[in-house]
Design an enzyme around this catalytic site. Structure first.
Site, PDB file in Angstrom:
ATOM      1  CE  LYS A  22       6.854  22.997  -5.803  1.00 20.72           C
ATOM      2  NZ  LYS A  22       6.278  21.996  -6.681  1.00 20.72           N
ATOM      3  CG  ASN A  23       3.109  21.783  -4.456  1.00 21.97           C
ATOM      4  OD1 ASN A  23       3.754  22.197  -5.429  1.00 21.97           O
ATOM      5  ND2 ASN A  23       3.546  20.816  -3.672  1.00 21.97           N
ATOM      6  CB  CYS A 116      10.441  15.759  -9.153  1.00 19.58           C
ATOM      7  SG  CYS A 116      11.014  17.212  -8.335  1.00 19.58           S
ATOM      8  NE  ARG A 121       5.272  12.295  -9.738  1.00 22.38           N
ATOM      9  CZ  ARG A 121       5.680  13.536  -9.506  1.00 22.38           C
ATOM     10  NH1 ARG A 121       6.936  13.861  -9.701  1.00 22.38           N
ATOM     11  NH2 ARG A 121       4.825  14.461  -9.120  1.00 22.38           N
ATOM     12  CG  ASP A 305       5.881  17.444  -1.305  1.00 23.63           C
ATOM     13  OD1 ASP A 305       4.971  18.203  -1.698  1.00 23.63           O
ATOM     14  OD2 ASP A 305       6.204  16.406  -1.917  1.00 23.63           O
ATOM     15  NE  ARG A 397      10.733  22.101 -10.696  1.00 20.73           N
ATOM     16  CZ  ARG A 397      10.252  20.877 -10.454  1.00 20.73           C
ATOM     17  NH1 ARG A 397      11.059  19.862 -10.252  1.00 20.73           N
ATOM     18  NH2 ARG A 397       8.948  20.669 -10.394  1.00 20.73           N
TER      19      ARG A 397
HETATM   20  C1  EPZ Z   1       1.487  16.829  -5.915  1.00 21.87           C
HETATM   21  O1  EPZ Z   1       2.026  16.050  -6.965  1.00 21.87           O
HETATM   22  C2  EPZ Z   1       2.590  17.809  -5.521  1.00 21.87           C
HETATM   23  N1  EPZ Z   1       2.941  18.655  -6.647  1.00 21.87           N
HETATM   24  C3  EPZ Z   1       3.834  17.034  -5.071  1.00 21.87           C
HETATM   25  O2  EPZ Z   1       4.801  17.983  -4.628  1.00 21.87           O
HETATM   26  C4  EPZ Z   1       3.443  16.136  -3.894  1.00 21.87           C
HETATM   27  O3  EPZ Z   1       4.555  15.366  -3.527  1.00 21.87           O
HETATM   28  C5  EPZ Z   1       2.284  15.225  -4.290  1.00 21.87           C
HETATM   29  O4  EPZ Z   1       1.171  16.027  -4.770  1.00 21.87           O
HETATM   30  C6  EPZ Z   1       1.788  14.392  -3.118  1.00 21.87           C
HETATM   31  O5  EPZ Z   1       1.408  15.222  -2.071  1.00 21.87           O
HETATM   32  C7  EPZ Z   1       2.136  19.723  -6.929  1.00 21.87           C
HETATM   33  O6  EPZ Z   1       1.128  19.957  -6.278  1.00 21.87           O
HETATM   34  C8  EPZ Z   1       2.566  20.590  -8.067  1.00 21.87           C
HETATM   35  P1  EPZ Z   1      -0.220  12.743  -6.696  1.00 21.87           P
HETATM   36  P2  EPZ Z   1       1.064  15.037  -7.821  1.00 21.87           P
HETATM   37  O7  EPZ Z   1      -0.992  12.730  -7.955  1.00 21.87           O
HETATM   38  O8  EPZ Z   1      -0.251  15.675  -8.038  1.00 21.87           O
HETATM   39  C9  EPZ Z   1       0.478   8.223  -8.006  1.00 21.87           C
HETATM   40  C10 EPZ Z   1       6.902  19.034  -4.498  1.00 21.87           C
HETATM   41  O9  EPZ Z   1       7.990  18.646  -4.052  1.00 21.87           O
HETATM   42  N2  EPZ Z   1      -0.439   8.523  -9.117  1.00 21.87           N
HETATM   43  O10 EPZ Z   1      -0.933  12.929  -5.387  1.00 21.87           O
HETATM   44  O11 EPZ Z   1       1.841  14.570  -8.977  1.00 21.87           O
HETATM   45  C11 EPZ Z   1       1.833   8.917  -8.202  1.00 21.87           C
HETATM   46  O12 EPZ Z   1       2.669   8.140  -9.035  1.00 21.87           O
HETATM   47  C12 EPZ Z   1       6.064  18.092  -5.345  1.00 21.87           C
HETATM   48  O13 EPZ Z   1       6.399  20.164  -4.290  1.00 21.87           O
HETATM   49  C13 EPZ Z   1      -0.868   7.485  -9.934  1.00 21.87           C
HETATM   50  O14 EPZ Z   1      -0.498   6.330  -9.751  1.00 21.87           O
HETATM   51  O15 EPZ Z   1       0.921  13.837  -6.760  1.00 21.87           O
HETATM   52  C14 EPZ Z   1       2.358   9.018  -6.806  1.00 21.87           C
HETATM   53  O16 EPZ Z   1       2.971   7.786  -6.449  1.00 21.87           O
HETATM   54  C15 EPZ Z   1       6.735  16.745  -5.553  1.00 21.87           C
HETATM   55  N3  EPZ Z   1      -1.688   7.769 -10.977  1.00 21.87           N
HETATM   56  C16 EPZ Z   1       1.095   9.216  -5.961  1.00 21.87           C
HETATM   57  O17 EPZ Z   1      -0.009   8.787  -6.785  1.00 21.87           O
HETATM   58  C17 EPZ Z   1      -2.128   9.044 -11.242  1.00 21.87           C
HETATM   59  O18 EPZ Z   1      -2.907   9.247 -12.207  1.00 21.87           O
HETATM   60  C18 EPZ Z   1       0.871  10.654  -5.529  1.00 21.87           C
HETATM   61  O19 EPZ Z   1       0.687  11.403  -6.687  1.00 21.87           O
HETATM   62  C19 EPZ Z   1      -1.687  10.088 -10.402  1.00 21.87           C
HETATM   63  C20 EPZ Z   1      -0.845   9.806  -9.336  1.00 21.87           C
END
Ligand code: EPZ
Length: 416
Positions: A22-23, A116, A121, A305, A397
């Site tokens: 998915k990701n 989610c 976020r 995850d 999802r």
């Molecule tokens: C991706 O989300 C995945 N989703 C998530 O999987 C996964 O949990 C996450 O990466 C971490 O591995 C997809 O790929 C579609 P991040 P993403 O940006 O890109 C903070 C699932 O269950 N952050 O690495 O949103 C954020 O708040 C989903 O399949 C900022 O502060 O994750 C979080 O605490 C859930 N500012 C942390 O970084 C930003 O601009 C990780 O976020 C961006 C992120």
């Protein structure tokens, strides 16, 4: 919303093929906007998030067709840069269109993402990086209006190795003038899959899976064909499901290199694991051992995850286990539901202490997010009696057919 009904107490055994990731596929679908041509994507999982992304692509002018799991996206007639608000609200990962629509049109209007409820976020890292590439960004009435008469390569350092921010920068930089470097880039396997997809359409990117990704801007892109990598979280979910039931399974279409952190913890819990090129075998012990500590971290650390699924598995292990969630602020919405099933879990801030209990009891529980929902199904596999997991849509999802898959392995699950 749909419910899953699980008759607990059956041991999982057998062989199962794992779905495409998915990701991995969501940023790849966003990337199809860039080439103004046709993209063929094989092994695309048929999950709700993919269908939401397809609806978004069609809303901006893409033509999409699919047979079984090969999707064909033609982005030659993309004529809009405004992403429909109602679809963005449905799925947080639609923010990934920021980079690709900006890269194609030099303009994009998108509302703040939903998705989610894992705590705040923010997308500050995305915004800051796109500004470094020359974009001007306004936020008005809940919309992000992003414009860049010209995108110019830049040296970007991410304060946190954000997966989405890394992907958005790659997508916006592919057609920019000059070279972009992303330092402290996310190293998840899905980033490498996106690099391979983009290079397949004529981009010049290197360094994915390392700390520094370099994107040399090109003038144009062309047609591409790509097979999506296996879903490492679905793999881990089914391994945890087999482990909690004392089962023995063989999972195929797997990349064992992508799940080393998960395998290490499953072995600590007493599972026997044999890895081969594209498959993995697990035999669970009669009684799982506790795991001293699981700390979720960016890849290659233990994946956030898989936090909920491992917690569910540990509710019936012998002894106490500790989990610390360092990536998301509040990713424990499954804890109350597991406690309703008889689990003994104490939360202290970002840390959960799980004391193994003799058994769980089936009852009505609610999936509040994708992975928390999968965790409740895992708990239901061993709970006495029937567990009813409400909120099936959350789980669908990301899991193509979790009930059919687990029934293939000997579970007894039905969905209404
Ligand atoms: C991706 O989300 C995945 N989703 C998530 O999987 C996964 O949990 C996450 O990466 C971490 O591995 C997809 O790929 C579609 P991040 P993403 O940006 O890109 C903070 C699932 O269950 N952050 O690495 O949103 C954020 O708040 C989903 O399949 C900022 O502060 O994750 C979080 O605490 C859930 N500012 C942390 O970084 C930003 O601009 C990780 O976020 C961006 C992120």
């Amino acid at each position: 919303m749909g419910r899953f009904y699980i008759d607990g107490g059956r041991c999982l055994e057998g062989t199962l093929r794992i779905q495409g990731g998915k990701n991995a596929v969501l940023p790849i679908l966003a990337a199809t906007v860039l080439n103004g041509d046709v993209s063929y994507i094989q092994d695309c999982p048929r999950i709700l998030d993919v269908f939401t992304m397809i609806r978004i692509l069609e809303s901006i002018g893409c033509k999409v067709r699919w047979d079984d799991k090969t999707f064909m996206i033609d982005s030659s007639s993309v004529d809009s840069y405004k992403i429909p608000e109602e679809l963005v609200r449905e799925m947080r990962s639609s923010i990934i269109l920021l980079g690709s629509v900006l890269g194609r049109h030099k303009k994009v209007i998108i509302s703040y993402p939903g998705g989610c409820p894992l705590g705040p976020r923010p997308i500050d890292l995305h915004i800051k990086a796109l500004k470094q590439l020359g974009a001007s960004i306004k936020e008005e009435h809940g919309f992000i209006i992003c414009e860049a008469p010209k995108l110019v390569g830049a040296k970007i350092h991410l304060d946190f190795p954000s997966v989405g921010a890394t992907e958005n920068i790659m997508l916006a930089a592919v057609l920019a003038e000059g070279t972009t470097e992303i330092h402290n880039a996310a190293k998840e396997p899905e980033i490498k899959d996106l690099q391979d997809f983009l290079n397949g359409m004529g981009a010049k990117i290197k360094g994915a899976s390392s700390d520094v990704i370099t994107i040399e801007g090109v003038k144009s892109l062309h047609q591409v064909e790509h097979k999506v990598i296996p879903d490492r979280i679905v793999t881990g979910t089914y391994l945890a499901a087999a482990a909690i039931t004392g089962g023995e399974v063989l999972l195929t279409n797997v990349n064992p290199n992508h799940i080393q952190a998960i395998n290490s913890k499953l072995k600590e819990a007493g599972c026997r694991i044999i890895e081969e090129k594209d498959r993995i075998y697990l035999k669970a012990p009669k009684k799982l051992k506790n795991i001293d500590i699981i700390r979720t971290q960016p890849y290659p650390g233990f994946p956030t995850d898989m936090q909920a699924q491992m917690m569910a598995m540990l509710t019936v292990a012998s002894g106490a286990s500790i989990i610390t969630e360092t990536v998301f602020e509040s990713r424990y919405k499954h804890v109350d539901e597991l406690i309703r099933m008889g689990a003994n879990i104490t939360l202290e801030g970002r840390t959960a202490i799980i004391k193994g209990v003799g058994h769980l009891t089936g009852t009505n529980v609610y999936a509040k997010d994708l992975r928390g929902g999968a965790a409740l199904i895992i708990a239901g596999l061993v709970a006495e009696g029937v567990t009813i997991v409400d909120g099936a849509k959350h789980i669908e999802r990301g899991y193509e057919q979790i009930d059919k898959d687990l029934n293939i392995l000997g579970a007894s699950i039905r969905k209404d």
